[in-house]
Design a protein around this motif. Sequence first.
Motif, PDB file in Angstrom:
ATOM      1  N   TYR A  37      35.683  18.697  29.342  1.00 50.34           N
ATOM      2  CA  TYR A  37      35.901  18.161  27.996  1.00 50.34           C
ATOM      3  C   TYR A  37      36.976  18.912  27.225  1.00 50.34           C
ATOM      4  CZ  TYR A  37      31.755  15.161  28.338  1.00 50.34           C
ATOM      5  OH  TYR A  37      30.860  14.187  28.689  1.00 50.34           O
ATOM      6  N   PHE A  38      37.234  20.175  27.589  1.00 51.94           N
ATOM      7  CA  PHE A  38      38.273  20.921  26.880  1.00 51.94           C
ATOM      8  C   PHE A  38      39.635  20.260  27.058  1.00 51.94           C
ATOM      9  CE2 PHE A  38      41.222  24.456  26.083  1.00 51.94           C
ATOM     10  CZ  PHE A  38      40.683  24.980  24.915  1.00 51.94           C
ATOM     11  N   PHE A  39      39.827  19.603  28.199  1.00 53.90           N
ATOM     12  CA  PHE A  39      41.083  18.887  28.458  1.00 53.90           C
ATOM     13  C   PHE A  39      41.004  17.412  28.069  1.00 53.90           C
ATOM     14  CE2 PHE A  39      41.189  22.266  31.817  1.00 53.90           C
ATOM     15  CZ  PHE A  39      42.224  22.992  31.259  1.00 53.90           C
ATOM     16  N   GLY A  40      39.806  16.885  27.997  1.00 55.49           N
ATOM     17  CA  GLY A  40      39.676  15.488  27.624  1.00 55.49           C
ATOM     18  C   GLY A  40      38.417  14.860  28.198  1.00 55.49           C
ATOM     19  N   LYS A  41      37.753  14.035  27.402  1.00 55.08           N
ATOM     20  CA  LYS A  41      36.584  13.300  27.870  1.00 55.08           C
ATOM     21  C   LYS A  41      37.039  12.061  28.649  1.00 55.08           C
ATOM     22  CE  LYS A  41      33.558  14.777  24.083  1.00 55.08           C
ATOM     23  NZ  LYS A  41      32.656  14.343  22.996  1.00 55.08           N
ATOM     24  N   PRO A  42      36.177  11.511  29.495  1.00 59.39           N
ATOM     25  CA  PRO A  42      36.542  10.284  30.209  1.00 59.39           C
ATOM     26  C   PRO A  42      36.906   9.175  29.226  1.00 59.39           C
ATOM     27  CG  PRO A  42      34.575  11.265  31.157  1.00 59.39           C
ATOM     28  CD  PRO A  42      34.856  12.020  29.902  1.00 59.39           C
ATOM     29  N   HIS A  43      38.009   8.492  29.502  1.00 60.93           N
ATOM     30  CA  HIS A  43      38.494   7.455  28.587  1.00 60.93           C
ATOM     31  C   HIS A  43      39.240   6.386  29.379  1.00 60.93           C
ATOM     32  CE1 HIS A  43      40.620   5.621  25.150  1.00 60.93           C
ATOM     33  NE2 HIS A  43      39.679   6.186  24.397  1.00 60.93           N
ATOM     34  N   ALA A  44      39.210   5.161  28.857  1.00 62.77           N
ATOM     35  CA  ALA A  44      39.899   4.063  29.538  1.00 62.77           C
ATOM     36  C   ALA A  44      41.404   4.286  29.562  1.00 62.77           C
ATOM     37  CB  ALA A  44      39.566   2.737  28.860  1.00 62.77           C
ATOM     38  N   ARG A  45      41.932   4.920  28.525  1.00 62.89           N
ATOM     39  CA  ARG A  45      43.351   5.273  28.481  1.00 62.89           C
ATOM     40  C   ARG A  45      43.466   6.783  28.243  1.00 62.89           C
ATOM     41  NH1 ARG A  45      46.623   1.028  28.559  1.00 62.89           N
ATOM     42  NH2 ARG A  45      48.410   2.341  27.973  1.00 62.89           N
ATOM     43  N   PRO A  46      43.317   7.575  29.270  1.00 65.12           N
ATOM     44  CA  PRO A  46      43.320   9.039  29.115  1.00 65.12           C
ATOM     45  C   PRO A  46      44.713   9.535  28.740  1.00 65.12           C
ATOM     46  CG  PRO A  46      43.422   8.469  31.428  1.00 65.12           C
ATOM     47  CD  PRO A  46      43.238   7.173  30.688  1.00 65.12           C
ATOM     48  N   PRO A  47      44.807  10.763  28.256  1.00 67.05           N
ATOM     49  CA  PRO A  47      46.119  11.303  27.871  1.00 67.05           C
ATOM     50  C   PRO A  47      47.010  11.529  29.092  1.00 67.05           C
ATOM     51  CG  PRO A  47      44.449  13.022  27.796  1.00 67.05           C
ATOM     52  CD  PRO A  47      43.717  11.724  28.017  1.00 67.05           C
ATOM     53  N   ARG A  48      48.308  11.417  28.864  1.00 67.18           N
ATOM     54  CA  ARG A  48      49.282  11.697  29.924  1.00 67.18           C
ATOM     55  C   ARG A  48      49.637  13.182  29.968  1.00 67.18           C
ATOM     56  NH1 ARG A  48      52.157   7.241  32.021  1.00 67.18           N
ATOM     57  NH2 ARG A  48      51.621   5.266  31.020  1.00 67.18           N
ATOM     58  N   ALA A  49      49.275  13.899  28.908  1.00 67.46           N
ATOM     59  CA  ALA A  49      49.542  15.344  28.844  1.00 67.46           C
ATOM     60  C   ALA A  49      48.384  16.013  28.108  1.00 67.46           C
ATOM     61  CB  ALA A  49      50.864  15.617  28.129  1.00 67.46           C
ATOM     62  N   ILE A  50      48.167  17.284  28.360  1.00 68.27           N
ATOM     63  CA  ILE A  50      47.072  17.988  27.710  1.00 68.27           C
ATOM     64  C   ILE A  50      47.408  18.225  26.238  1.00 68.27           C
ATOM     65  CG2 ILE A  50      46.331  19.079  29.849  1.00 68.27           C
ATOM     66  CD1 ILE A  50      47.679  21.655  28.924  1.00 68.27           C
ATOM     67  N   THR A  51      46.404  18.478  25.441  1.00 69.53           N
ATOM     68  CA  THR A  51      46.600  18.698  24.011  1.00 69.53           C
ATOM     69  C   THR A  51      47.297  20.030  23.753  1.00 69.53           C
ATOM     70  OG1 THR A  51      44.476  19.822  23.747  1.00 69.53           O
ATOM     71  CG2 THR A  51      44.487  17.402  23.522  1.00 69.53           C
ATOM     72  N   LEU A  99      32.009  -4.445  35.332  1.00 67.85           N
ATOM     73  CA  LEU A  99      32.181  -2.995  35.409  1.00 67.85           C
ATOM     74  C   LEU A  99      33.531  -2.605  34.805  1.00 67.85           C
ATOM     75  CD1 LEU A  99      30.983  -2.478  39.102  1.00 67.85           C
ATOM     76  CD2 LEU A  99      29.640  -2.156  37.018  1.00 67.85           C
ATOM     77  N   SER A 100      33.588  -1.421  34.211  1.00 73.39           N
ATOM     78  CA  SER A 100      34.850  -0.931  33.645  1.00 73.39           C
ATOM     79  C   SER A 100      35.087   0.505  34.095  1.00 73.39           C
ATOM     80  CB  SER A 100      34.839  -1.019  32.121  1.00 73.39           C
ATOM     81  OG  SER A 100      33.777  -0.240  31.586  1.00 73.39           O
ATOM     82  N   ALA A 101      36.340   0.926  34.042  1.00 72.14           N
ATOM     83  CA  ALA A 101      36.719   2.259  34.526  1.00 72.14           C
ATOM     84  C   ALA A 101      37.160   3.159  33.378  1.00 72.14           C
ATOM     85  CB  ALA A 101      37.842   2.149  35.547  1.00 72.14           C
ATOM     86  N   VAL A 102      36.810   4.434  33.491  1.00 67.01           N
ATOM     87  CA  VAL A 102      37.333   5.475  32.599  1.00 67.01           C
ATOM     88  C   VAL A 102      37.857   6.606  33.480  1.00 67.01           C
ATOM     89  CG1 VAL A 102      35.860   4.916  30.627  1.00 67.01           C
ATOM     90  CG2 VAL A 102      35.040   6.518  32.377  1.00 67.01           C
ATOM     91  N   PHE A 103      38.729   7.431  32.898  1.00 70.05           N
ATOM     92  CA  PHE A 103      39.390   8.458  33.697  1.00 70.05           C
ATOM     93  C   PHE A 103      39.385   9.789  32.950  1.00 70.05           C
ATOM     94  CE2 PHE A 103      41.174   4.337  34.634  1.00 70.05           C
ATOM     95  CZ  PHE A 103      41.108   4.280  36.020  1.00 70.05           C
ATOM     96  N   GLN A 104      39.198  10.877  33.716  1.00 69.26           N
ATOM     97  CA  GLN A 104      39.230  12.220  33.143  1.00 69.26           C
ATOM     98  C   GLN A 104      40.308  13.042  33.834  1.00 69.26           C
ATOM     99  OE1 GLN A 104      35.665  14.703  33.545  1.00 69.26           O
ATOM    100  NE2 GLN A 104      35.992  15.497  31.475  1.00 69.26           N
ATOM    101  N   PRO A 105      41.164  13.718  33.062  1.00 69.13           N
ATOM    102  CA  PRO A 105      42.291  14.445  33.674  1.00 69.13           C
ATOM    103  C   PRO A 105      41.857  15.673  34.466  1.00 69.13           C
ATOM    104  CG  PRO A 105      42.222  14.844  31.303  1.00 69.13           C
ATOM    105  CD  PRO A 105      41.197  13.781  31.591  1.00 69.13           C
TER     106      PRO A 105
END
Length: 612
Positions: free
Chosen positions: A238-252, A23-29
Amino acid sequence: MSQRSPFPAIAPRIEDLIAHRDLSAVFQPIVDLDGGAILGYEGLIRGPVGTPLETPYALFAQAEAEGSAIALECAAARTCIKAFAQLAYEGKLFLNFSAGAIRQLAADRDGTFVMLRKMGVEAERLVIELTEQSTIPDVASFLPAISVLRTAGAQFAIDDYGTANASLNLWVRLQPDVVKIDRFFIHGIASDPLKFEAVKAMQHFAAASGARLVAEGIEQESDLIVVRDMGIGCGQGYFFGKPHARPPRAITDNAREALRAGHIAVFPEATRAVNASLSGGMACAKMIVRAPALPREATNNDVLRLFNRMPNLHAVVIVEQGEPVALINRRAFMDRYALPYHRELFGKRPCMLFANTSPVVIEKSMTIENMAKLLASDDQRYLADGFVITDQGRYVGLGTGESLVRAVTEVRIEAARYANPLTFLPGNIPISSHIRRLLGNDSGFYACYVDLNHFKPFNDQYGYWQGDEVLKFAAQVLTEVCDPMRDFLGHVGGDDFLILFQSDDWRERAQRAIHVFNEGTQRFYAPADRLAGGIHGEDRRGNPTFFPFVTMAIGCVHVESQTGQLLHTSEDIASVAALAKRRAKSEASGLMVIGFEESHALLRGRTAAVSQ
């Protein structure tokens, strides 16, 4: 070169995936809509890439089939916590759990929090989300589990509120720290008055209960700005970011610019009255009479017994499989039965013998306009007989001609407080409300008062019906030049409109409206008048006068940010805009702008005159 197998891969067992740590994890802000900071991340699980169990839906469906759903939830939580600790990100970690898994976490409290400390994530950083699929037969026995987790420092949330099992009952009894509004209510909220009203109701209850709201499913800038201006604290999507293994530390930058947008949203509640005036639901609710129906096989004696039992019932509906097939009016029926030997001759015969087999039927979804047309139609049977009200063809109640007139009138009066009954544009109450919001948010805007030159002579010459068509055309033109997300268009009354522009290119929009209207309005004139360039009539003093074509005039006042300046009210702004409109009527371009300084001077002068 290897070829892809034509046969689908066989899904591995869930217990094998857990054992082999596949299993793997992804994260959404999750974002603070006030300042734009990322407050935390929702941890989500994924199966092996390229397998039938890659998606969480497939994973948990398989787990349910194998009876290992709670084991998968716990394994998913461990995977997310471990991955989040390795990222070394700041903020909260949101994790999804069913009610059964939450009970298990609380039962093994010591083991759970020892595991957290070993992984480097304190309980205070966790938000436990109760998933919407969870059913809790005995909420009272579930409360101690929540208390255990809270005592350890974790927060509790209800996920996807508004769907499935996430009910108001659960909110009241569990008193969550966070409530996540389901994406259904957020996606498209900028243009859906009902979604707006639903979320506003959630917001009121959140304020009363102390819960923090998170708007899920933010995918469009327009929805984000509406949610922001409503005062919803947090957002996810999704406007802030899709789930990702290394999500952004700040919004776009795009998201940050949207949050900092100087304009405020035009709330969809402004169109609520339009919907109310078009929908017949409100009118039906006012006039419906809940009354029993009789089956087709009923006899005339059955009808008589019903009328005797219910002396105020004006009619009875005959139904077949729930659908109305006939109507029997009380007065007509009783008059017939009063004839000699009528009861003896016809009492046991079918009730359809004296029934009206083509009654007037009103569907609940019928528009107010169509109800009004019924009032004006040649078929006036409903005035004496009453009529049948249906919902998707099924009988729900009765109505009378009197109640129809009263209901249509009341709904139109109520709608007229919020929307103009001719153009269905927002009326004076929503206009004033939006001006207050603009002023309260310290937003700069242009208030543009729109008027039609020579409209009264046209109305006198061609009649009110044609005059109404010109007004509807003006409303159409003005609507088309407005940005529905930035610019508010209202109909003050008669030939007066008001636009509250927040668009940067407001001047071009106003000029385009004048040009399109002035060109298009000529089609409302007779050919001879078009050739002549206008019509002959009388001025206000009765003198013969030639009136050119109806044209549009727009007077604008610039309302800058109010910091440190003289405060405006909606009445002040409307007053100065009306003055600009009067000046615009004598301008060849049809457009006049009163600047910030002049508007303040005018207001000071008016205030001084009033105080003397």
